[in-house]
Write a protein that holds these residues in place. Structure first.
Motif, PDB file in Angstrom:
ATOM      1  N   HIS A 237       0.804  -1.226   0.000  1.00 34.71           N
ATOM      2  CA  HIS A 237       0.000   0.000   0.000  1.00 34.71           C
ATOM      3  C   HIS A 237       0.839   1.280   0.000  1.00 34.71           C
ATOM      4  CE1 HIS A 237      -3.685  -2.281   0.642  1.00 34.71           C
ATOM      5  NE2 HIS A 237      -3.054  -2.959   1.585  1.00 34.71           N
ATOM      6  N   GLN A 238       2.157   1.160  -0.133  1.00 33.41           N
ATOM      7  CA  GLN A 238       3.030   2.329  -0.143  1.00 33.41           C
ATOM      8  C   GLN A 238       3.861   2.309  -1.423  1.00 33.41           C
ATOM      9  OE1 GLN A 238       3.364   4.645   2.684  1.00 33.41           O
ATOM     10  NE2 GLN A 238       1.494   3.654   3.390  1.00 33.41           N
ATOM     11  N   PHE A 239       3.402   3.032  -2.443  1.00 28.53           N
ATOM     12  CA  PHE A 239       4.148   3.103  -3.700  1.00 28.53           C
ATOM     13  C   PHE A 239       3.744   4.375  -4.435  1.00 28.53           C
ATOM     14  CE2 PHE A 239       0.480   0.305  -4.079  1.00 28.53           C
ATOM     15  CZ  PHE A 239      -0.229   0.842  -5.146  1.00 28.53           C
ATOM     16  N   GLU A 240       4.493   4.732  -5.452  1.00 31.85           N
ATOM     17  CA  GLU A 240       4.264   5.976  -6.170  1.00 31.85           C
ATOM     18  C   GLU A 240       2.858   6.030  -6.762  1.00 31.85           C
ATOM     19  OE1 GLU A 240       5.775   9.731  -7.222  1.00 31.85           O
ATOM     20  OE2 GLU A 240       6.659   8.146  -6.003  1.00 31.85           O
ATOM     21  N   ASP A 241       2.171   7.150  -6.542  1.00 31.60           N
ATOM     22  CA  ASP A 241       0.819   7.387  -7.068  1.00 31.60           C
ATOM     23  C   ASP A 241      -0.221   6.420  -6.506  1.00 31.60           C
ATOM     24  OD1 ASP A 241       1.597   9.554  -8.660  1.00 31.60           O
ATOM     25  OD2 ASP A 241       2.259   8.199 -10.257  1.00 31.60           O
ATOM     26  N   VAL A 242       0.030   5.892  -5.315  1.00 33.24           N
ATOM     27  CA  VAL A 242      -0.956   5.024  -4.676  1.00 33.24           C
ATOM     28  C   VAL A 242      -2.236   5.821  -4.400  1.00 33.24           C
ATOM     29  CG1 VAL A 242      -0.145   5.526  -2.331  1.00 33.24           C
ATOM     30  CG2 VAL A 242      -1.278   3.351  -2.804  1.00 33.24           C
ATOM     31  N   TYR A 243      -3.339   5.143  -4.402  1.00 29.83           N
ATOM     32  CA  TYR A 243      -4.647   5.793  -4.251  1.00 29.83           C
ATOM     33  C   TYR A 243      -4.889   6.281  -2.828  1.00 29.83           C
ATOM     34  CZ  TYR A 243      -9.765   6.219  -4.020  1.00 29.83           C
ATOM     35  OH  TYR A 243     -11.044   6.668  -3.811  1.00 29.83           O
ATOM     36  N   TRP A 244      -5.275   7.553  -2.717  1.00 35.29           N
ATOM     37  CA  TRP A 244      -5.782   8.132  -1.479  1.00 35.29           C
ATOM     38  C   TRP A 244      -6.917   9.081  -1.844  1.00 35.29           C
ATOM     39  CZ3 TRP A 244      -4.715   6.666   3.365  1.00 35.29           C
ATOM     40  CH2 TRP A 244      -3.507   5.992   3.622  1.00 35.29           C
ATOM     41  N   ALA A 245      -7.974   9.073  -1.063  1.00 33.90           N
ATOM     42  CA  ALA A 245      -9.092   9.991  -1.292  1.00 33.90           C
ATOM     43  C   ALA A 245      -9.800  10.261   0.020  1.00 33.90           C
ATOM     44  CB  ALA A 245     -10.071   9.404  -2.314  1.00 33.90           C
ATOM     45  N   GLY A 246     -10.434  11.427   0.097  1.00 34.48           N
ATOM     46  CA  GLY A 246     -11.246  11.742   1.260  1.00 34.48           C
ATOM     47  C   GLY A 246     -12.487  10.872   1.291  1.00 34.48           C
ATOM     48  N   ASN A 247     -13.136  10.810   2.434  1.00 32.14           N
ATOM     49  CA  ASN A 247     -14.282   9.913   2.619  1.00 32.14           C
ATOM     50  C   ASN A 247     -15.385  10.175   1.601  1.00 32.14           C
ATOM     51  OD1 ASN A 247     -15.406   7.751   4.311  1.00 32.14           O
ATOM     52  ND2 ASN A 247     -16.979   9.264   4.815  1.00 32.14           N
ATOM     53  N   GLU A 248     -15.570  11.453   1.241  1.00 24.67           N
ATOM     54  CA  GLU A 248     -16.660  11.798   0.314  1.00 24.67           C
ATOM     55  C   GLU A 248     -16.396  11.305  -1.098  1.00 24.67           C
ATOM     56  OE1 GLU A 248     -13.665  15.088   0.276  1.00 24.67           O
ATOM     57  OE2 GLU A 248     -14.630  13.863   1.818  1.00 24.67           O
ATOM     58  N   ASP A 249     -15.127  11.097  -1.456  1.00 20.38           N
ATOM     59  CA  ASP A 249     -14.772  10.643  -2.809  1.00 20.38           C
ATOM     60  C   ASP A 249     -14.231   9.222  -2.850  1.00 20.38           C
ATOM     61  OD1 ASP A 249     -15.358  13.116  -4.170  1.00 20.38           O
ATOM     62  OD2 ASP A 249     -13.542  13.941  -3.270  1.00 20.38           O
ATOM     63  N   TRP A 250     -14.053   8.631  -1.669  1.00 19.10           N
ATOM     64  CA  TRP A 250     -13.445   7.301  -1.596  1.00 19.10           C
ATOM     65  C   TRP A 250     -14.308   6.277  -2.320  1.00 19.10           C
ATOM     66  CZ3 TRP A 250     -14.653   2.501   0.616  1.00 19.10           C
ATOM     67  CH2 TRP A 250     -13.584   1.602   0.771  1.00 19.10           C
ATOM     68  N   ASN A 251     -13.628   5.414  -3.102  1.00 15.41           N
ATOM     69  CA  ASN A 251     -14.325   4.396  -3.886  1.00 15.41           C
ATOM     70  C   ASN A 251     -13.652   3.052  -3.672  1.00 15.41           C
ATOM     71  OD1 ASN A 251     -14.351   2.775  -6.641  1.00 15.41           O
ATOM     72  ND2 ASN A 251     -16.231   3.994  -6.586  1.00 15.41           N
ATOM     73  N   PHE A 252     -14.444   2.031  -3.358  1.00 12.73           N
ATOM     74  CA  PHE A 252     -13.893   0.726  -3.009  1.00 12.73           C
ATOM     75  C   PHE A 252     -13.089   0.114  -4.152  1.00 12.73           C
ATOM     76  CE2 PHE A 252     -14.366  -3.942  -2.991  1.00 12.73           C
ATOM     77  CZ  PHE A 252     -13.690  -4.226  -1.811  1.00 12.73           C
ATOM     78  N   VAL A 253     -13.597   0.195  -5.366  1.00 15.75           N
ATOM     79  CA  VAL A 253     -12.892  -0.392  -6.521  1.00 15.75           C
ATOM     80  C   VAL A 253     -11.566   0.327  -6.761  1.00 15.75           C
ATOM     81  CG1 VAL A 253     -12.985  -0.844  -8.999  1.00 15.75           C
ATOM     82  CG2 VAL A 253     -15.028  -1.194  -7.595  1.00 15.75           C
ATOM     83  N   ASP A 254     -11.602   1.661  -6.742  1.00 16.10           N
ATOM     84  CA  ASP A 254     -10.373   2.430  -6.929  1.00 16.10           C
ATOM     85  C   ASP A 254      -9.358   2.113  -5.836  1.00 16.10           C
ATOM     86  OD1 ASP A 254     -11.734   3.551  -8.985  1.00 16.10           O
ATOM     87  OD2 ASP A 254     -11.861   5.564  -8.152  1.00 16.10           O
ATOM     88  N   ALA A 255      -9.850   2.052  -4.595  1.00 14.13           N
ATOM     89  CA  ALA A 255      -8.953   1.773  -3.466  1.00 14.13           C
ATOM     90  C   ALA A 255      -8.316   0.397  -3.594  1.00 14.13           C
ATOM     91  CB  ALA A 255      -9.734   1.870  -2.157  1.00 14.13           C
TER      92      ALA A 255
END
Length: 306
Positions: A237-255
């Motif tokens: 879970h720690q690599f370049e351009d890894v996915y992070w988003a706030g709760n309002e935009d968080w998406n399970f598939v993207d994550a």
């Protein structure tokens, strides 16, 4: 890490559709699971015994065997991990039994780790729900605005020497030995029960082999295995351009597909790590047993474009 308001998925994936496609790989095979237990636990015990006999003649000659045993211990942890997800057997009794057995061998309380790991799957990549079984990560703005003491602590925490050499000791001696302050009664009993089982195992082997020899062998195997395990957990879970988003935009598939790595390892390391490199698929469907992950990646075309 800079905070982003939204991350766009490079592949448009319908969650219901992909879950339906993946369901065929979710059914565990009793024969494959039993075979994996056999080809992991039996060699581990034989190598453990071999280290004892070799160490009588030369400690240095035993080091390759210790590293080999550590590799098998990582594989045992993958079986433990599958059991926490309920994916290794269809039988709930079998899952709980082998989950506890592999938990004792890896010095990890089964139910406590299961509860924490489920929370990790539900919050991975969510900036507003960090701290659930993940690596401490701050945004750039948070780091700049943090007090000097916290910034120093953060830099030390993420220093490789601390994370990969001292971190395993903390996990073994503290994190897995004591329940958290908010632990439920069941989680507390999981910790105490695992500690009691470890004490019984350690006492029996100490009487058989001698306390000093047992502690030396067990500690070195466990420590080497934990270093490998912490490294794997970090790069997942720690690599370049890894996915992070706030709760309002968080998406399970993207994550799952952008926030968990596809770590391509050499074949022998893929075997020892129980296909854990297919972590993006695992996060998308944690109910798939580890031995079905490569075929799932190969057979479903959309994963070839992720």
């Amino acid at each position: 890490m800079k905070r982003r308001s939204k991350t766009v998925t490079p592949v448009d994936i319908n969650l219901d559709y992909i879950r339906k496609e993946m369901s065929a790989y979710q059914l565990p095979s009793r024969l494959k699971s039993i075979w994996q237990l056999a080809n992991t636990l039996i060699p581990y015990m034989l190598i453990w015994g071999g280290i004892y006999y070799v160490m009588e003649y030369s400690f240095w000659v035993s080091i390759p065997l210790i590293l080999l045993a550590a590799g098998f211990l990582v594989r045992i942890f993958i079986i433990f991990h599958d059991c926490t997800h309920g994916s290794f057997f269809q039988s709930r009794k079998a899952i709980n039994f082998w989950g506890r057995v592999t938990g004792v061998l890896t010095f990890t309380p089964f139910y406590t780790w299961k509860s924490s790991h489920v929370r990790h799957h539900g919050t991975s990549g969510n900036l507003d729900r960090r701290g659930q079984g993940d690596v401490w990560t701050m945004t750039v703005a948070e780091y700049k605005n943090a007090p000097l003491k916290m910034r120093i602590r953060y830099r030390l925490y993420r220093n490789p020497a601390v994370m990969f050499l001292l971190g395993p000791l903390y996990i073994f001696l503290v994190s897995n030995r004591f329940p958290g302050k908010n632990a439920s009664k069941k989680e507390q009993m999981s910790v105490y029960g695992t500690n009691a089982a470890i004490l019984i195992m350690a006492s029996a082997l100490s009487l058989l082999l001698g306390l000093k020899v047992y502690v030396m062998i067990q500690f070195l195997i466990l420590y080497a295995g934990l270093i490998g395990g912490v490294w794997l957990f970090y790069v997942q879970h720690q690599f370049e351009d890894v996915y992070w988003a706030g709760n309002e935009d968080w998406n399970f598939v993207d994550a799952s597909l952008q926030g968990a790595s596809f770590y391509k390892l050499p074949l022998f390391l893929t075997w020892f790590t129980g296909n854990v490199g297919y972590h993006h698929i695992h996060h998308l469907n944690p109910g798939i047993p580890n031995y079905n992950l490569p075929k799932c990646q190969k057979d479903i075309p959309v994963f070839g474009r992720v």
